[in-house]
Design an enzyme around this catalytic site. Sequence first.
Site, PDB file in Angstrom:
ATOM      1  N   HIS A 105       0.585   3.702   6.273  1.00 42.44           N
ATOM      2  CA  HIS A 105       1.883   4.226   5.774  1.00 42.44           C
ATOM      3  C   HIS A 105       1.734   5.910   5.300  1.00 42.44           C
ATOM      4  O   HIS A 105       3.294   6.464   5.746  1.00 42.44           O
ATOM      5  CB  HIS A 105       2.672   3.526   4.580  1.00 42.44           C
ATOM      6  CG  HIS A 105       1.922   4.106   3.307  1.00 42.44           C
ATOM      7  ND1 HIS A 105       1.143   3.072   2.603  1.00 42.44           N
ATOM      8  CD2 HIS A 105       2.206   5.034   2.345  1.00 42.44           C
ATOM      9  CE1 HIS A 105       0.726   3.587   1.338  1.00 42.44           C
ATOM     10  NE2 HIS A 105       1.569   4.555   1.436  1.00 42.44           N
ATOM     11  N   ASP A 137      -2.616  -1.839   6.378  1.00 42.38           N
ATOM     12  CA  ASP A 137      -2.033  -0.690   5.906  1.00 42.38           C
ATOM     13  C   ASP A 137      -3.191   0.460   6.024  1.00 42.38           C
ATOM     14  O   ASP A 137      -3.391   1.361   5.088  1.00 42.38           O
ATOM     15  CB  ASP A 137      -1.228  -0.602   4.400  1.00 42.38           C
ATOM     16  CG  ASP A 137      -0.588   0.540   3.937  1.00 42.38           C
ATOM     17  OD1 ASP A 137      -0.182   1.442   4.707  1.00 42.38           O
ATOM     18  OD2 ASP A 137      -0.820   0.819   2.749  1.00 42.38           O
ATOM     19  N   SER A 215      -2.192   7.219  -2.367  1.00 40.55           N
ATOM     20  CA  SER A 215      -2.096   6.553  -1.421  1.00 40.55           C
ATOM     21  C   SER A 215      -3.161   6.999  -0.287  1.00 40.55           C
ATOM     22  O   SER A 215      -3.003   8.182   0.049  1.00 40.55           O
ATOM     23  CB  SER A 215      -0.921   6.326  -0.651  1.00 40.55           C
ATOM     24  OG  SER A 215      -0.006   5.569  -1.523  1.00 40.55           O
TER      25      SER A 215
END
Length: 375
Positions: A105, A137, A215
């Site tokens: 992402h 992901d 992230s």
Amino acid sequence: MTDPRPSRRSVLSMAATGAFAAVAGCAEPGSSSSAVPFDQGNTTIDVDQDDRADGSAYTEVYGATSDAVTLVRVAENGQDGSRIPTQGEGSGFLYGDGYLVTNDHVVFSSTDVDVSVQYADGRWTSGEVIGTDFYSDLAVVELEEVPESVTPLSFAEERPVVGQEVLAIGNPVRLDGSMSQGIVSGVNRAVSPGWHDFSYPNVVQTDAAVNPGNSGGPLVDMNGAVVGVVHATQGDNIGFAISAALSRRVVPALVGRGEFRHSHMGIRLVPVDPTLAEANDLDRAQGILVVETPDGGPADGVLEPSEIENRIPVGGDVIREIDGEPILDNHALSTYLALETDPGDTISIAVVRDGEERTVELTLGERPEPDFGPF
């Protein structure tokens, strides 16, 4: 004997009248010392700005790993072919020979983006996304330049356990090179992205502080091995990371061929709770109930779907084991498929059908490309 120390009241009085003054400046002329004089009334204390605290075991882990952690900045193509200014930022870490691991992402599930990477020493380099995987992901970026002095990180071989100490390193809210400490709060979680009908399997939960910008960065153990790739935060003191076990399967495939092929049973399911167990005359609330087998899927004609009566699924196969491994819930199923199987494998499924236990064989397919649909 009179106490030479000033009383609390006199200290406050001196502070109010300016008797204490902090002088911020350079060393005296001709001095090579980096110490800064601090005038405390009639006493000057030299503060050595080069002197550092001893730190702790966390400091040692940070020193051994932080140079391999980077800022990742991504720009996307405009419709007219131009480059849109920076669209997102996250973290990443060096892996293997010239590669960077981050979240899918973070790079927008696309290989057609511009990626800029900043190292801990401030230097920038560019990178090319060579592989992405929506269902884990994860993404891999091939880097144009890697500092020779930096050692890439490696994934932990052992699966984490609840209570294990971990550190999250990354760039939360643009605070580069940040570290937070916590423990593994849970393992084998299934976490949904929230807008798509599936869950990431085998996710590690942690209470180490994780914020936007973390992230794609590493969640490391006290040996500096990557326990998981930080994925997201949810609620207070709850963060998630894609497990090292899944990453060890997916990342080499992204490096080698740009994609990872996920196994697919082709069923819709619900976990068996006490209500379903009672409605289906089951001996215990355990396993998963097959609700639907879409036409043409691997399970079509192999597994029996249920019917809906009074808004409760009744009948249909209840999966209890796969290849001899207990399947207590949908989390266990997704983890087994993700870590132990490949498309084309034939699995042995123990089911309860019409009140009787039986075993069926099913050949796994490949999970189709995600349908993102209109936003």
